[in-house]
Design an enzyme around this catalytic site. Sequence first.
Site, PDB file in Angstrom:
ATOM      1  N   PRO A 141       0.771  -1.242   0.000  1.00  0.00           N
ATOM      2  CA  PRO A 141       0.000   0.000   0.000  1.00  0.00           C
ATOM      3  C   PRO A 141       0.807   1.300   0.000  1.00  0.00           C
ATOM      4  CG  PRO A 141       0.038  -0.920   2.189  1.00  0.00           C
ATOM      5  CD  PRO A 141       0.740  -1.906   1.299  1.00  0.00           C
ATOM      6  N   CYS A 142       1.460   1.594  -1.112  1.00  0.00           N
ATOM      7  CA  CYS A 142       2.253   2.824  -1.192  1.00  0.00           C
ATOM      8  C   CYS A 142       1.370   4.072  -1.087  1.00  0.00           C
ATOM      9  CB  CYS A 142       3.117   2.845  -2.447  1.00  0.00           C
ATOM     10  SG  CYS A 142       2.252   2.513  -3.973  1.00  0.00           S
ATOM     11  N   HIS A 143       0.062   3.913  -1.295  1.00  0.00           N
ATOM     12  CA  HIS A 143      -0.847   5.054  -1.113  1.00  0.00           C
ATOM     13  C   HIS A 143      -0.904   5.493   0.347  1.00  0.00           C
ATOM     14  CE1 HIS A 143      -3.357   1.445  -0.589  1.00  0.00           C
ATOM     15  NE2 HIS A 143      -4.058   2.165   0.263  1.00  0.00           N
TER      16      HIS A 143
END
Length: 184
Positions: free
Chosen positions: A148-150
């Site tokens: 989850p780089c968001h």
Amino acid sequence: MDSHGQYEQQVVWAVVGSDIGPLMLAATRDGLVSVVFHATPKVRDTMLDRLASRLGVEPVEAPDSPLLVEAIRQMEQYFAGTRRDFDLPLDWSLISGFNRQVLRELATGVPFGTVVGYGDLAGRVGQPGAAQAVGVAMGANPLPVVVPCHRVVESDGGIGGFGGGLETKRKLLALEGVLPEPLF
């Protein structure tokens, strides 16, 4: 198996719909290897060429492949709001070194509905002061949404950058309850 008794590399892919547009998922026998935002035919073809070059085999479209079925199911559940964590085997072969270390920490250490700063994530992997390098690792993430780089944001509260576009990042953070839903 090939003539030497070794399992041949296999890469399968499918494009699935989502609340943030079409996503291309690709998997190998080792697990999910790639998630691509905005999977228009042009973007898809570019990624298929890149996967073939990096993995040494032509990817095959196979949405019903056992290698993809669970990833597709979990992605649908995530966007439906019924899944918070992905429980999938991941193939990390497209990323290495510091970037892999950062992404593995992100995947296991930043749960649904939370965010972490670039600098904080750098500190977690023993590299305080490497916030910019963490940003590079986020941009190189071959498995967005699942890794989850968001959830990585600026320390001053800014949303930061995002390879899938800032509107996509906002939608993902809103889905997880971190940001309010966009008004329009």
